[in-house]
Design an enzyme around this catalytic site. Structure first.
Site, short mmCIF file in Angstrom:
data_model
loop_
_atom_site.label_atom_id
_atom_site.label_comp_id
_atom_site.label_asym_id
_atom_site.label_seq_id
_atom_site.Cartn_x
_atom_site.Cartn_y
_atom_site.Cartn_z
N PRO A 86 2.74 47.88 -2.37
CA PRO A 86 3.10 49.20 -1.86
C PRO A 86 4.49 49.28 -1.25
CG PRO A 86 1.50 48.12 -0.42
CD PRO A 86 1.59 47.30 -1.67
N ASN A 87 5.14 50.38 -1.54
CA ASN A 87 6.45 50.76 -1.00
C ASN A 87 7.62 49.97 -1.60
OD1 ASN A 87 5.40 52.73 0.88
ND2 ASN A 87 4.60 50.99 2.03
N ARG B 131 14.81 51.89 1.04
CA ARG B 131 13.92 51.68 2.18
C ARG B 131 14.49 50.62 3.11
NH1 ARG B 131 8.75 47.76 1.50
NH2 ARG B 131 7.85 48.16 3.53
N TYR C 251 15.61 44.96 3.83
CA TYR C 251 15.27 44.59 2.45
C TYR C 251 16.47 44.61 1.49
CZ TYR C 251 10.60 45.39 4.31
OH TYR C 251 9.45 45.34 5.08
N ASN D 191 4.66 39.89 -4.57
CA ASN D 191 5.00 40.42 -3.24
C ASN D 191 3.98 41.51 -2.93
OD1 ASN D 191 5.95 41.54 -0.93
ND2 ASN D 191 8.09 41.66 -1.60
N ALA E 299 2.75 45.36 2.42
CA ALA E 299 1.93 45.42 3.64
C ALA E 299 0.48 44.99 3.40
CB ALA E 299 1.97 46.83 4.21
N HIS F 14 -0.99 41.69 4.84
CA HIS F 14 -1.51 41.54 6.20
C HIS F 14 -2.87 42.21 6.40
CE1 HIS F 14 2.67 40.49 6.46
NE2 HIS F 14 3.05 41.73 6.24
N ASP G 90 -9.48 37.79 -2.43
CA ASP G 90 -10.65 37.53 -3.27
C ASP G 90 -10.31 37.63 -4.76
OD1 ASP G 90 -12.18 37.12 -1.05
OD2 ASP G 90 -13.31 39.00 -1.19
N GLU H 186 3.38 33.60 -3.69
CA GLU H 186 3.57 34.74 -2.78
C GLU H 186 5.05 34.79 -2.40
OE1 GLU H 186 1.12 34.41 0.70
OE2 GLU H 186 2.10 36.12 1.71
N HIS I 25 8.11 37.05 -0.19
CA HIS I 25 8.52 38.12 0.72
C HIS I 25 10.04 38.13 0.84
CE1 HIS I 25 4.43 38.97 1.83
NE2 HIS I 25 4.24 37.68 1.93
N ILE I 26 10.59 39.32 0.75
CA ILE I 26 12.04 39.48 0.82
C ILE I 26 12.55 39.12 2.21
CG2 ILE I 26 13.90 41.21 0.67
CD1 ILE I 26 11.94 42.74 -1.30
N SER I 27 11.88 39.66 3.22
CA SER I 27 12.29 39.42 4.60
C SER I 27 11.53 38.21 5.16
CB SER I 27 11.98 40.66 5.45
OG SER I 27 10.58 40.90 5.49
N ARG J 204 9.62 38.70 12.37
CA ARG J 204 9.41 40.14 12.61
C ARG J 204 8.19 40.37 13.50
NH1 ARG J 204 9.81 43.17 7.01
NH2 ARG J 204 9.86 44.95 8.45
N ARG K 206 2.91 40.98 11.19
CA ARG K 206 3.34 40.49 9.87
C ARG K 206 3.20 38.97 9.75
NH1 ARG K 206 5.91 45.04 7.62
NH2 ARG K 206 6.81 46.34 9.25
C1 DQA Z 1 7.43 42.44 2.64
C2 DQA Z 1 7.05 42.18 4.09
C3 DQA Z 1 5.84 43.03 4.49
O1 DQA Z 1 5.51 42.79 5.86
C4 DQA Z 1 6.17 44.50 4.34
O2 DQA Z 1 5.04 45.28 4.64
C5 DQA Z 1 6.69 44.82 2.98
C6 DQA Z 1 7.67 43.92 2.38
C7 DQA Z 1 8.73 41.68 2.26
O3 DQA Z 1 8.97 41.56 1.08
O4 DQA Z 1 9.48 41.24 3.14
O5 DQA Z 1 6.38 45.84 2.40
O6 DQA Z 1 6.40 41.96 1.80
#
Ligand code: DQA
Length: 159
Positions: free
Chosen positions: A10-11, A18, A23, A79, A82, A85, A92, A104, A106-108, A113, A117
């Site tokens: 998502p997002n 964003r 990011y 990735n 959110a 978390h 599952d 897995e 994650h960009i950040s 943070r 998270r």
């Molecule tokens: C994220 C980190 C997550 O906490 C956040 O909700 C995202 C992006 C990252 O790529 O850093 O949507 O997965």
């Protein structure tokens, strides 16, 4: 040519627009083009998929679980945004397909943070984790997947 799935939650369709301080300014289509180019260099066809819906992500993991069993896919870079978390269902799904290696990504640096998270439901089901290298993390994750999952290329990992 075997496939690798690059899956975004998502997002992440808003990448580039964003929270650029968090990011960066690269858009999702540009990240996906980077991943496809890295895949080509590594000898794999990269399929990219993004969904804001948990069920869409779960269905795609199931599809790649089947492709992995048929030896048509090597694994997945994921990735989960959110949902990382919050989602027992994604945990599952990865466990449920039994075998598909998921890196897995994650960009950040989520550990630098907010405390909410710091926990991931996906990590215990993941083959490995790449965190905090910006969008280059996707390419690093693809390389890690190929190096560790290609038959007989890594003798240092237990099988
Ligand atoms: C994220 C980190 C997550 O906490 C956040 O909700 C995202 C992006 C990252 O790529 O850093 O949507 O997965």
């Amino acid at each position: 040519m075997k496939k690798i799935l690059v899956l975004n939650g998502p997002n992440l369709n808003l990448l580039g627009l964003r929270e650029p301080a968090q990011y960066g300014s690269t858009s999702l289509p540009d990240v996906e083009a980077m991943c496809r180019a890295a895949g080509q260099r590594l000898g794999y066809e990269v399929e990219c998929f993004q969904s804001n819906w948990e069920g869409g992500l779960i269905d795609k993991i199931h599809e790649y679980g089947r492709l992995y069993k048929e030896r048509l896919a090597l694994g997945c870079v994921f990735n989960p945004g959110a949902f990382t978390h919050t989602s027992v269902a994604l945990h599952d799904a990865i466990k449920g397909v039994d075998g598909l290696p998921v890196v897995e990504c994650h960009i950040s640096n989520v550990h630098a943070r907010e405390p909410f998270r710091h926990h991931s439901f996906v990590s215990p089901a993941a083959a490995g984790i790449v965190i905090g290298f910006g969008v280059q993390g996707y390419v690093i994750a693809l390389e890690a997947l190929v190096r560790t999952q290609e038959q007989d290329t890594d003798q240092t990992l237990p099988r």
